[in-house]
Design an enzyme around this catalytic site. Structure first.
Site, PDB file in Angstrom:
ATOM      1  N   GLU A   1     -16.036   6.439   5.834  1.00 22.18           N
ATOM      2  CA  GLU A   1     -15.241   5.787   6.885  1.00 22.18           C
ATOM      3  C   GLU A   1     -15.122   6.747   8.050  1.00 22.18           C
ATOM      4  O   GLU A   1     -15.676   7.842   8.007  1.00 22.18           O
ATOM      5  CB  GLU A   1     -13.860   5.414   6.329  1.00 22.18           C
ATOM      6  CG  GLU A   1     -13.062   6.612   5.830  1.00 22.18           C
ATOM      7  CD  GLU A   1     -11.703   6.254   5.264  1.00 22.18           C
ATOM      8  OE1 GLU A   1     -11.175   5.174   5.585  1.00 22.18           O
ATOM      9  OE2 GLU A   1     -11.163   7.075   4.493  1.00 22.18           O
TER      10      GLU A   1
ATOM     11  N   LYS B   1      -2.425   7.074   1.202  1.00 23.76           N
ATOM     12  CA  LYS B   1      -2.165   7.393   2.609  1.00 23.76           C
ATOM     13  C   LYS B   1      -1.057   8.444   2.617  1.00 23.76           C
ATOM     14  O   LYS B   1       0.124   8.144   2.784  1.00 23.76           O
ATOM     15  CB  LYS B   1      -1.780   6.119   3.371  1.00 23.76           C
ATOM     16  CG  LYS B   1      -2.075   6.192   4.848  1.00 23.76           C
ATOM     17  CD  LYS B   1      -2.044   4.824   5.491  1.00 23.76           C
ATOM     18  CE  LYS B   1      -1.959   4.891   6.997  1.00 23.76           C
ATOM     19  NZ  LYS B   1      -3.060   5.561   7.676  1.00 23.76           N
TER      20      LYS B   1
ATOM     21  N   ARG C   1       0.838  -1.212   0.000  1.00 23.89           N
ATOM     22  CA  ARG C   1       0.000   0.000   0.000  1.00 23.89           C
ATOM     23  C   ARG C   1       0.868   1.255   0.000  1.00 23.89           C
ATOM     24  O   ARG C   1       0.548   2.239  -0.672  1.00 23.89           O
ATOM     25  CB  ARG C   1      -0.941  -0.020   1.212  1.00 23.89           C
ATOM     26  CG  ARG C   1      -1.988   1.074   1.177  1.00 23.89           C
ATOM     27  CD  ARG C   1      -3.048   0.923   2.240  1.00 23.89           C
ATOM     28  NE  ARG C   1      -2.516   1.101   3.581  1.00 23.89           N
ATOM     29  CZ  ARG C   1      -3.232   0.952   4.702  1.00 23.89           C
ATOM     30  NH1 ARG C   1      -4.514   0.588   4.637  1.00 23.89           N
ATOM     31  NH2 ARG C   1      -2.689   1.131   5.885  1.00 23.89           N
TER      32      ARG C   1
HETATM   33  N1  PMP Z   1      -9.177   4.859   7.293  1.00 24.00           N
HETATM   34  C1  PMP Z   1      -8.266   5.811   7.542  1.00 24.00           C
HETATM   35  C2  PMP Z   1      -8.553   7.204   7.103  1.00 24.00           C
HETATM   36  C3  PMP Z   1      -7.077   5.501   8.199  1.00 24.00           C
HETATM   37  O1  PMP Z   1      -6.163   6.445   8.444  1.00 24.00           O
HETATM   38  C4  PMP Z   1      -6.840   4.160   8.601  1.00 24.00           C
HETATM   39  C5  PMP Z   1      -5.554   3.763   9.262  1.00 24.00           C
HETATM   40  N2  PMP Z   1      -5.302   4.404  10.465  1.00 24.00           N
HETATM   41  C6  PMP Z   1      -7.835   3.201   8.355  1.00 24.00           C
HETATM   42  C7  PMP Z   1      -8.981   3.589   7.670  1.00 24.00           C
HETATM   43  C8  PMP Z   1      -7.661   1.772   8.756  1.00 24.00           C
HETATM   44  O2  PMP Z   1      -6.699   1.153   7.911  1.00 24.00           O
HETATM   45  P1  PMP Z   1      -5.746   0.011   8.429  1.00 24.00           P
HETATM   46  O3  PMP Z   1      -6.629  -1.099   8.874  1.00 24.00           O
HETATM   47  O4  PMP Z   1      -4.922  -0.343   7.252  1.00 24.00           O
HETATM   48  O5  PMP Z   1      -4.958   0.571   9.547  1.00 24.00           O
END
Ligand code: PMP
Length: 285
Positions: A184, A151, A52
């Site tokens: 989200e 990200k 990622r």
């Molecule tokens: N959405 C956002 C905006 C995030 O920053 C994160 C990670 N902190 C997640 C979802 C969750 O992703 P992951 O399970 O890969 O940590």
């Protein structure tokens, strides 16, 4: 023992770990990052996180100055050097030092930074009793403007939403996309339980493609649950039997109230509790 921070192949004491004020990571939030967890000295889904990271970098035309395998080794070494078994790793790649103008072509040498630290979790009571959320008016970034799948070091969209959530007394907040659909939370993905199956917004809703989200989908399917990635509205949230969030730091955490509506019984539900258990087993396997 003083924390050692990795920068471009060298470990520095925390106080000596420095980046130029001309780095575009600072000046423009120009860069990418990952947050990872280690359990018993082993990084959970390291390969997925690194993939990622490289995809985020590709999307912003950033060439990470090392290959994925040596970077994986550096992440592991950071944990060993800091003697951390159960911890959190922040991996950052900045655009590097440039002029005061925007142009990334005027920058040189992206900086690769790895900070291994102890993890600070949400307080235990939220895992037992569940979280309350509010929907905030800050809309999740339009995917055509800045894809939430990147990200990037620019997390202002999420930070503004977090501030709004906290002003309303909630430690996590629900964000909608430009179409008014559920996207989200500020740092977590969202799931609903409805009629014995799981519902979660699709990637096209404009979300980060969470690694924990993926792991939980796999666990749910393994346990015989149907998982649907479909567009959701706040109404779907209000009428859900259960709700929970997933994220690297949060793991799986129950939600019991959204916008002052009680979700289900108002207590963490059986499917959520089962998935929390399964996730613990997976990370400690
Ligand atoms: N959405 C956002 C905006 C995030 O920053 C994160 C990670 N902190 C997640 C979802 C969750 O992703 P992951 O399970 O890969 O940590």
């Amino acid at each position: 023992m003083a924390t050692k921070v990795y920068i471009n192949g060298t470990f520095f004491d925390k106080e000596e770990a420095r980046i130029s004020v001309f780095d575009h990571g600072l000046l423009y939030g120009d860069g990418v990052f990952e947050g990872l967890r280690s359990y018993g000295g082993k990084v959970f889904r390291l390969q997925e996180h690194l993939e990622r990271l490289y995809e985020s970098a590709l999307a912003i035309h950033l060439q990470i100055p090392m290959d994925i395998d040596p970077l994986a080794a550096a992440v592991n070494e950071s944990l060993q050097v800091n003697k951390i078994d159960d911890g959190y790793v922040r991996l950052v790649v900045t655009r590097g030092v440039g002029t005061l103008g925007l142009d990334p072509a005027q920058t040189s040498d992206p900086q690769v930074i790895i900070i291994a630290d102890r993890i600070t979790l949400y307080p235990e009571e939220f895992y037992t009793n569940g979280l309350k959320l509010v929907t905030v008016s800050t809309v999740r970034n339009h995917p055509a403007a800045l894809s939430p799948r990147i990200k990037s070091l620019n997390y202002l969209n999420n930070i503004l939403a977090k501030i709004e959530g906290k002003q309303a007394g909630c430690i996590e907040a629900l964000m909608l996309n430009h179409k008014g659909e559920v996207a989200e939370c500020t740092g977590d993905n969202i799931f609903l339980v409805r009629k014995g199956g799981l519902l979660t917004p699709p990637r096209e809703a404009g979300i980060l493609d969470g690694i924990t989200r993926q792991a939980v989908c796999e666990l749910a399917v393994e346990s015989g649950l149907k998982v649907q990635e479909i567009p959701l509205t706040r109404h779907d949230v209000f009428i859900a039997d259960e709700c929970f969030l997933t994220g690297t730091a949060a793991e799986v955490i129950p939600v019991i109230e959204v916008d002052s509506r009680r979700i289900g019984t108002g207590r963490p539900g059986p499917i959520t509790r089962d998935l929390i258990q399964r996730f613990h087993q997976l990370t400690r396997r």
